[in-house]
Design a protein around this motif. Structure first.
Motif, short mmCIF file in Angstrom:
data_model
loop_
_atom_site.label_atom_id
_atom_site.label_comp_id
_atom_site.label_asym_id
_atom_site.label_seq_id
_atom_site.Cartn_x
_atom_site.Cartn_y
_atom_site.Cartn_z
N ALA A 203 0.80 -1.11 0.15
CA ALA A 203 -0.12 -0.06 -0.04
C ALA A 203 0.76 1.23 0.15
O ALA A 203 0.71 2.11 -0.62
N LEU A 204 1.98 1.29 0.59
CA LEU A 204 2.70 2.45 1.02
C LEU A 204 3.31 2.72 -0.39
O LEU A 204 3.50 3.88 -1.02
N PHE A 205 4.37 1.64 -0.96
CA PHE A 205 5.19 2.06 -1.87
C PHE A 205 4.31 1.99 -3.23
O PHE A 205 4.76 2.74 -4.17
N GLY A 206 3.17 1.36 -3.35
CA GLY A 206 2.29 1.03 -4.51
C GLY A 206 1.74 2.59 -4.50
O GLY A 206 1.58 3.04 -5.51
N GLY A 207 1.36 3.29 -3.36
CA GLY A 207 0.69 4.47 -3.45
C GLY A 207 1.59 5.60 -3.84
O GLY A 207 1.23 6.53 -4.68
N ILE A 208 3.01 5.44 -3.51
CA ILE A 208 3.95 6.62 -3.84
C ILE A 208 4.27 6.48 -5.23
O ILE A 208 4.24 7.50 -5.87
N LEU A 209 4.44 5.34 -5.70
CA LEU A 209 4.60 5.08 -7.41
C LEU A 209 3.84 5.37 -8.09
O LEU A 209 3.89 6.06 -9.04
N THR A 210 2.52 5.33 -7.69
CA THR A 210 1.43 5.47 -8.55
C THR A 210 1.15 7.09 -8.54
O THR A 210 0.94 7.58 -9.59
N LEU A 211 1.34 7.64 -7.43
CA LEU A 211 1.26 9.21 -7.02
C LEU A 211 2.44 9.69 -8.25
O LEU A 211 2.13 10.65 -9.02
N ILE A 212 3.51 9.07 -8.26
CA ILE A 212 4.59 9.82 -9.21
C ILE A 212 4.13 9.55 -10.59
O ILE A 212 4.43 10.56 -11.42
N ILE A 213 3.67 8.45 -11.06
CA ILE A 213 3.17 8.31 -12.53
C ILE A 213 2.32 8.99 -12.73
O ILE A 213 1.99 9.61 -13.79
N ILE A 214 1.03 9.19 -12.05
CA ILE A 214 -0.07 10.07 -12.19
C ILE A 214 0.49 11.71 -12.59
O ILE A 214 -0.16 12.38 -13.32
N LYS A 215 1.24 12.05 -11.59
CA LYS A 215 1.93 13.33 -11.72
C LYS A 215 2.61 13.58 -13.07
O LYS A 215 2.58 14.59 -13.52
N GLY A 216 3.35 12.50 -13.47
CA GLY A 216 3.92 12.78 -14.74
C GLY A 216 3.19 12.72 -15.82
O GLY A 216 3.18 13.39 -16.81
N ALA A 217 2.05 11.74 -15.92
CA ALA A 217 1.13 11.84 -16.94
C ALA A 217 0.27 12.97 -16.72
O ALA A 217 0.02 13.42 -17.95
N ASN A 218 -0.06 13.75 -15.65
CA ASN A 218 -0.75 15.06 -15.66
C ASN A 218 0.28 16.11 -16.35
O ASN A 218 -0.41 16.76 -17.42
N MET A 219 1.51 15.94 -16.20
CA MET A 219 2.55 16.86 -16.73
C MET A 219 2.39 16.89 -18.47
O MET A 219 2.23 18.07 -19.05
N VAL A 220 2.45 15.40 -18.71
CA VAL A 220 2.52 15.02 -20.35
C VAL A 220 1.15 15.43 -21.18
O VAL A 220 1.30 16.30 -22.06
N LEU A 221 0.07 15.33 -20.26
CA LEU A 221 -1.40 15.53 -20.77
C LEU A 221 -1.51 16.90 -20.91
O LEU A 221 -2.01 17.45 -22.01
N THR A 222 -1.14 17.69 -20.00
CA THR A 222 -1.28 19.15 -19.81
C THR A 222 -0.54 19.95 -21.15
O THR A 222 -0.98 20.65 -21.78
N SER A 223 0.71 19.20 -21.31
CA SER A 223 1.45 19.67 -22.53
C SER A 223 0.92 19.43 -23.88
O SER A 223 1.03 20.19 -24.74
N VAL A 224 0.55 18.25 -23.80
CA VAL A 224 -0.36 17.70 -25.26
C VAL A 224 -1.59 18.67 -25.33
O VAL A 224 -1.69 19.28 -26.66
N LEU A 225 -2.19 18.96 -24.43
CA LEU A 225 -3.41 19.73 -24.49
C LEU A 225 -3.20 21.11 -25.03
O LEU A 225 -3.97 21.92 -25.86
N THR A 226 -2.14 21.82 -24.47
CA THR A 226 -1.72 23.08 -24.67
C THR A 226 -1.22 23.29 -26.08
O THR A 226 -1.21 24.33 -26.70
N SER A 227 -0.47 22.25 -26.67
CA SER A 227 0.12 22.07 -28.03
C SER A 227 -0.59 21.95 -28.96
O SER A 227 -0.31 22.39 -30.25
N GLN A 228 -2.02 21.48 -28.85
CA GLN A 228 -2.91 20.84 -29.87
C GLN A 228 -3.90 21.92 -29.76
O GLN A 228 -4.71 22.01 -28.90
N GLU A 229 -4.28 22.88 -31.03
CA GLU A 229 -5.23 23.77 -30.86
C GLU A 229 -6.44 23.26 -30.92
O GLU A 229 -7.57 23.73 -30.14
#
Length: 270
Positions: A203-229
């Motif tokens: 639970a502890l390390f799974g939660g931390i790793l998932t949090l890191i992955i979701i945050k990374g995906a958040n940054m990528v998705l934000t970049s994609v949305l802002t770059s595509q008109e």
């Protein structure tokens, strides 16, 4: 002098500990997969969530503005399109996307409003020509349909609908498989009496790793949305909404993991 039983027990301990490490590692991997698929089903692959995010974006306002501007060219100062009607059209389109159907928007509420306003306008001006009002209605309907289709890009949404159905199936299979493996690992940990430490670490390390992955995906998705008109107007706040919605699960998993490890430590000390 050590007995044979004590020496056997000491020899077995490293092997047993090694097995526990392997089980915990697998548990972390599969809990990450399970939580990511669960979050995806609750957010990005959830019709209600996506519809709410898009109706809160700029696209509804753009539809209202463009349609009413087109109507003003025909002398209609009244608002043919409202935010409420625009949101209903958006939700209809999203519903088709999530149900793997060709996107076909129901324009009936808009057409009825056009007919009513044009009839009132013709009547107030004293026009008695049915053909005139029919021509205006037909032209305005075609114009509005074109404007709304351009804003929602119904052709592209139909393509997304086909791809989304495949993605949803894959995500559901991954969630079922990862959930099944986790249950199996939990049963093994329960029978071998290391369930608290297993649950805590997973639970502890799974939660931390998932949090890191979701945050990374958040940054990528934000970049994609802002770059595509085309995508930028749909829902620029979507990535942050997904991340915010996932926090309750991830922080909960981390807290539970810490508590279980604490309980396990207390039990083994006593």
């Amino acid at each position: 002098m050590q007995s044979r039983q004590e020496r056997h027990s000491m020899g077995q301990q490293p092997v047993q500990q090694k097995r526990h490490v392997g089980s915990k590692f697998l548990g972390i991997v599969f809990i990450v997969i399970f939580m990511i698929t669960m979050i995806a089903n609750q957010t990005l692959l959830n019709e209600k969530f996506v519809a709410n995010q898009i109706t809160e974006s700029q696209i509804g306002d753009e539809i209202v503005s463009d349609v009413n501007q087109s109507a003003s060219q025909y002398g209609l100062s009244e608002k043919i399109m409202t935010k409420k009607i625009a949101n209903e059209l958006i939700k209809d389109a999203i519903s088709d996307v999530f149900n793997d159907q060709t996107v076909s928007i129901d324009y009936t509420p808009v057409y009825n409003r056009v007919d009513r306003l044009i009839n009132q306008k013709v009547s107030s001006l004293g026009y008695g020509s049915v053909s005139l009002s029919s021509t205006v209605k037909s032209e305005l309907r075609a114009k509005m349909t074109s404007v709304i289709n351009d804003q929602l890009d119904t052709t592209e949404l139909t393509t997304v609908s086909n791809e989304l159905a495949t993605v949803k199936q894959a995500v559901n299979v991954m969630q079922i498989v990862s959930g099944g493996v986790l249950v199996l690992l939990l049963v093994v940990a329960l029978f071998k009496r290391y369930v608290l430490s297993w649950l805590g670490i997973v639970a502890l390390f799974g939660g931390i790793l998932t949090l890191i992955i979701i945050k990374g995906a958040n940054m990528v998705l934000t970049s994609v949305l802002t770059s595509q008109e085309v995508l930028a107007s749909f829902s620029p706040q979507l990535p942050n909404a997904i991340f915010s919605s996932s926090l309750i699960y991830l922080i909960g998993a981390i807290i539970i993991g810490i508590l279980l490890l604490g309980i396990n430590k207390v039990i083994h000390r006593s």
